[in-house]
Write an enzyme that holds these catalytic residues in place. Structure first.
Site: not given
Length: 1185
Positions: A327, A374
């Site tokens: 992830h 991100h």
């Protein structure tokens, strides 16, 4: 047998690696380039290089993470180094000479060792062969003797200028207790001063072993040795060693024909290998010291070595495997701030991961290069192209099986998406799978291809367009503006997604389901969902170029398990946050497992894990979820378990799920606490005996033993006491075994053994799947938190694994396995019991005549084993218990929880009705007040009507007037009548609206109550039914025990009577054998019959329980129907009720008009003549209008 023939052999080091090669080692930070000779030691433990000054640097092979050559190796950045290597010359061959070795304790903290060879293509050979040593299964899973041998090799390589071993190196290698090191050196007649040195020739392997035995004595192994060796003799013969191997080191569950026990002639080879005394070895004798080294050897590995190799069937559909998944792969630290790095993609893929994630965002002008970061955080960016290059370089170094690139695509620019697709096509080349395989078209009902079918391929997981219409974004620079939506395909020109007809309709259904679902959520729930999902819920539409790369991994929004089963599309995947997945698992576990049998699911951490912590993956593996994605940069317990489990099956990144989790005809409930069909449960016993070199300090230590598996597995964690003293070199724990009695599905379970220092400081651990463990005495070599092997620390343990047998069947199993031994033990107990009780009461032996005939030589069979006796046992067992009953519907409705809920619901409905009535009355009061202000016809001003005395009347009078409510001064009767009619109409409309809202509210509340009551009844019914089934089983077990006691008493009586009939010992033995055989047959028959009875009763009980649950469901339908009928009836009578209420209001407001003017001519139709004249007149006027 692996004990005699190890499956894996140690890696072989090629001659040129040990001979060495000349390189130049350079460092960008110091800008220094130094000539070195690079070597690998002959045993393949260390990569080391020697400078011209004879200084030596070591690199443990287990710490190496990657080797690179050519364009993938590091390039010098400083101009000084570039000049040294002539890199700026056009004909430079620098790329053909480069070598970079990457090492580090984990995936983030890395060191790059850069070399340049003098010859071309040397770096390539070194990179490939060194990496082969690193990836060998035994490099990280070597035996205890191998790790101890590594210490000796390093000591002999670290020589001083005189070519001797400095004694100070011993103190550095074994720092826990200096005095014990000095004593061990003295015991071997070696110098022990800090400034002393030892000649390597004076320190051969036998002396080194003696040194270790003195430094770390093994009294616990001496105890094992004395229990098996010849009494009063200091050795163990090969027969004794054979017995020890077959009894203790061999798995008792193995078939003796397929896996024959060890023989003395085979064991002689082990004695020759491990016995230090040649004379003892020639005699077939093993000394205590030889026993120690035998238990340290590779033949006694705690691991089943064949499990480390690729042994699973790799030809099953892709969704039948657990897939090692990552992830937010690019992150090196937390989720909110920290560095992003393309190097993480390399490290994660090298560790065996097969699914990595790319969070793609739009690049900034002028280059407009897509980036990976991100979103909406302070993490740094990396270029998308850089990440793709890293993936291409490391994709198949560890495993040849397919890689899945999970795109979280936020690039809303068609031009940049086209650039991303082009990078994928050009950099990946033939590795990228752009079209589905011919054998596996994208159609409903067609399974996914297997890992073997997709070997060496890269698959893209990205949103796929419903229609792929023609676009020109990548060719026409003046085309569509960035951020705009994709062009919709003209009617008849688009191609249907994935070649399916009716997909548009399906997508509309999905959207409707999503809208309906989101419509039921309040604002707080929606915000919580968004925070849990992170940025995953903000993905943009895929344009044609990226959409065309997607085939077998097509993500879609999850609707329901029923919807997915109806569509039956194996190539569709849904992603869930850990919270959403846990919610689904807790509510519909069986459906979740069935979903994963058909298609794939991906689980990822919730968005609030800003520290990049992980959830335990075990619970989702239990449900068959394929891609359980974790944060690889955080080496917490969940990540440690993930790395340990995927280390097996050749580190391929794919683990085949148990057959029970793949077969569509079988149902698997991961929350089951009972036996799982076709799966044999395992009982695991582990005894922690001792430890060796657990810490570099003198501290007290303890051991934790933990089981990861199904929720229904036994107690999960045990812990030893603290070691008696601050001895970390060889602590001994004398404690009882830790028993995990019933591991329901061993293929899904793992064992963790961890060593902790006083104060809970981590020292080392090991996590091993249950089905990869070997029984017996073993040395468990510990690993670090990042799953790297530790050279020194180890535990000595005893493991015992056997098939789980319920307590009620334990005696029978022992009797069937060894009847003579079992009944001899019982006879001994019986004699002792007789002596203690003063003798058994004498009873006539019922079979005297047959026994006498046997004694006289007659061949007539006794009745002990006759069919009649067995029939009697069966009849005894056939006495069935009362018909099993389950709680009835009436009993369930009277349960405290249901009654309490009903009372609460009744109270809510009463309150709702009260509020509705109060609102109705308020409307009538307000209407009455407005009518009263009009007064009688022909009179203006304040009305003459009072609705109530006191405060109530004042309150009503103080209500605000509407402008149209009062009559104008001097207004005639006709004007007043018109205003009365207007107010009447308005009041009726308000009452109708209020009534409809009230009745609908009551209906919805009743439906909600019905659902809650039915849910409560179902919950209580299931609890009751589980208790009933448990009670039925317990009753059956108790009955079985009672029957066994009765049969045992009969057996003892027969034996007692037989001894009175004959004194012939041979006849007694023969009759005793027959009685015992008959007893065993009777017990088997009784247990078989009792089991059949239990199954029959259980089946009947389950039928009744199912019928009860069906009655509850029918009751729900009936209640819903009654509520709806009541609603319809009340709605039908609402209009009449409103009219009646308004009429009553008018009568109250104008009583004088009704009395004073009855004689006035009526203008209304005849049917209204009996009504109040004023009302009748108003109604008549209304009907005329």
């Amino acid at each position: 047998m692996s004990l005699l023939n190890p499956v894996l052999l140690p890696p072989k080091v090629k001659a040129y690696l040990s001979q060495g090669e000349r390189f130049i080692k350079w460092d960008d930070e110091t800008t220094v380039a130094s000539p070195v000779i690079l070597r690998v030691d002959p045993k393949g433990y260390y990569l080391y290089w020697t400078y011209q000054s004879k200084e030596m640097e070591f690199l443990d092979i287990t710490s190496i993470r990657d080797t690179r050559f050519g364009k993938f190796a590091k390039m010098p950045k400083s101009q000084k180094l570039r000049d040294v290597f002539n890199m700026d010359f056009p004909d430079n061959s620098f790329l053909l000479k480069t070598l970079t070795v990457v090492s580090g304790p984990d995936m983030v903290d890395l060191t790059f060792h850069n070399f340049v060879s003098y010859k071309e293509n040397v770096g390539k050979a070194w990179a490939e062969d060194v990496l082969a040593l690193v990836k060998h299964p035994l490099t990280a899973n070597a035996s205890r003797s191998t790790f101890l041998d590594k210490i000796l090799v390093k000591l002999k390589m670290q020589l001083n200028s005189e070519g001797k071993i400095p004694v100070k190196n011993f103190f550095q290698m074994f720092p826990a207790d200096r005095k014990r090191v000095e004593a061990a050196l003295s015991a071997c007649h070696l110098p022990k001063g800090k400034n002393d040195a030892i000649n390597p020739e004076d320190f051969p392997e036998p002396v080194y072993k003696s040194f270790l035995m003195s430094l770390c004595p093994r009294p616990e192994i001496d105890e094992i040795f004395t229990s098996y060796h010849a009494k009063a003799k200091p050795y163990m013969t090969k027969e004794h060693l054979t017995k020890f191997i077959n009894q203790k080191q061999r798995d008792s569950r193995l078939n003796s024909l397929l896996f024959p026990p060890a023989r003395p002639d085979q064991v002689q080879g082990l004695i020759d290998k491990y016995e230090p005394s040649g004379i003892n070895a020639q005699r077939g004798q093993l000394s205590p010291e030889g026993m120690v080294w035998f238990l340290c050897g590779p033949e006694n590995s705690v691991l089943a070595q064949d499990k480390l190799l690729l042994h699973h069937d790799m030809t099953q559909p892709l969704n039948h495997y657990f897939i090692n998944s990552s992830h937010n792969t690019y992150l090196t630290a937390g989720q909110f701030s920290g560095l992003s790095s393309a190097e993480m993609y390399r490290q994660v893929l090298l560790s065996g991961c097969r699914c990595v994630e790319l969070d793609c965002w739009k690049g900034k002008p002028p280059d407009e290069e897509p980036i990976i970061t991100h979103g909406f955080t302070m993490t740094t960016d990396i270029f998308f192209k850089e990440a793709i290059e890293a993936i291409a370089e490391s994709a198949f170094k560890t495993s040849p099986y397919p890689i899945i690139l999970s795109f979280e695509n936020h690039v809303d620019s068609p031009r940049q998406q086209a650039k991303m697709a082009e990078y994928c096509r050009t950099i990946f080349g033939d590795m990228l799978l752009t079209e589905p395989l011919e054998k596996f078209p994208l159609k409903p009902g067609v399974p996914l291809p297997s890992p073997e079918d997709l070997r060496g391929k890269i698959l893209i997981k990205n949103k796929k367009n419903q229609f792929s219409g023609p676009t020109s974004s990548s060719k026409d620079t003046g085309g569509e503006a960035e951020g705009s939506s994709p062009p919709s395909a003209p009617a008849g020109e688009g191609t249907v997604w994935a070649g399916e007809e009716g997909t548009e309709l399906e997508e509309e259904e999905v959207e409707e389901e999503e809208e309906e679902e989101s419509g039921n959520l309040d604002e707080e729930e929606i915000k919580k969902m968004q925070s849990d999902e992170g940025t995953a819920g903000l993905e943009v539409t895929a344009y044609e170029e990226m959409s065309s790369l997607v085939n077998y991994i097509q993500p879609t929004k999850f609707v329901s398990f029923e919807f997915s089963a109806q569509k039956n599309r194996s190539y569709v995947i849904s992603s869930f946050t850990e919270l959403k997945a846990y919610d689904l698992l807790s509510k519909a576990s069986v459906q979740f497992v069935d979903y994963n049998k058909r298609q794939m699911s991906r689980i990822y951490p919730k968005g609030t894990r800003m520290d990049s912590s992980n959830y335990m993956p075990q619970m989702f593996w239990n449900a068959g979820c394929q891609m359980v994605a974790l944060n690889f940069q955080t080496m917490d317990l969940p990540m440690q378990q993930n790395m340990a489990v995927f280390e097996f099956n050749g580190q391929s990144g794919y683990l085949l799920k148990h057959e029970f989790m793949r077969r569509p005809d079988k149902q698997f409930n991961p929350f089951s606490v009972d036996r799982i069909d076709v799966v044999v449960a395992t009982t695991l016993s582990i005894t922690v005996i001792s430890g060796q070199f657990l810490s570099e300090r003198s501290v007290r230590t303890y051991v934790e033993v933990e089981l990861f598996g199904l929720p229904g597995d036994p107690k999960r964690r045990y812990r030893t006491k603290l070691s008696p003293s601050t001895n970390s070199i060889n602590p001994v724990w004398k404690e009882e075994p830790f028993v995990f009695e019933k591991i329901l599905m061993p293929e899904l379970a793992s064992l963790r053994v961890a060593v902790m220092e006083e104060g809970n400081k981590f020292l080392g651990h090991r996590i091993i799947p249950i089905n990869a463990l070997n029984s017996g005495y073993h040395h468990l070599c510990l690993h670090s938190e990042s799953n790297m092997p530790l050279t020194m620390p180890a535990l000595f343990i005893f493991l015992e694994m056997k098939d789980y047998i319920p307590g009620a069947w334990a005696d029978l199993t022992v009797a069937l396995a060894n009847p003579i031994k079992f009944f001899s033990a019982h006879d001994t107990k019986s004699v002792k019991l007789k002596e203690a009780m003063g003798g058994l009461p004498e009873k006539p032996f019922p079979l005297a005549s047959p026994v006498a005939s046997q004694v006289n030589g007659a061949l007539a069979p006794t009745s002990n084993g006759s069919p009649a006796a067995r029939a009697g046992a069966r009849e005894e067992a056939m006495k069935e218990a009362a018909e099993p009953r389950t709680a009835s519907l009436e009993e369930l409705r009277e349960l405290k929880g249901v009654v309490k809920l009903q009372r609460r619901h009744e109270k809510e409905l009463r309150e709702l009705e009260r509020r509705g009535a109060r609102r109705w009355e308020e409307l009538l009061q307000r209407g009455a007040a407005q009518l009263a202000e009009l007064g009688p016809p022909g009179v203006g001003g304040v009305g003459a009507c009072k609705l109530g005395p006191g405060k109530g009347s004042r309150k009503k009078r103080s209500l605000p007037r509407e402008e149209s409510a009062g009559a104008a001064p001097g207004e005639g009767p006709e004007g007043v009548d018109g205003r009365v009619r207007e107010l009447k109409d308005r009041l009726e409309l308000e009452l109708l609206r209020q009534g409809e809202e009230q009745y609908e509210c009551v209906l919805k509340r009743k439906e909600q109550h019905v659902a809650e009551q039915i849910s409560k009844m179902m919950e209580l019914a299931r609890e009751k039914q589980a208790a009933e089934l448990k009670a039925l089983k317990e009753t059956s077990e108790n009955d079985t025990k009672e029957m066994k006691k009765k049969l045992e008493t009969k057996r003892l009586e027969r034996i007692q009577g037989m001894t009175k009939v004959t004194t012939d010992k041979m006849a007694q033995e023969r009759l005793k054998r027959e009685i015992n055989n008959s007893h065993i047959q009777e017990v088997v028959q009784v247990i078989k019959q009792m089991t059949e009875n239990l199954e029959r009763h259980q089946e009947k009980l389950e039928e009744k329980q199912a019928a009860c649950l069906e009655q509850i469901r029918e009751m729900e339908k009936q209640f819903q129907k009654e509520a709806l009928a009541e609603y319809e009836a009340r709605m039908k009578g609402l209009e009449a009720e409103v009219k009646e209420s308004v009429r009553a209001c008018l009568r109250t407001c104008f009583p004088s008009e009704a009395k004073d003017k009855p004689e006035r001519a009526c203008e209304c139709p005849p049917e209204l003549c009996e009504q109040d004249p004023l009302i009748a007149k108003a109604d008549a006027q209304e009907s005329r209008l």
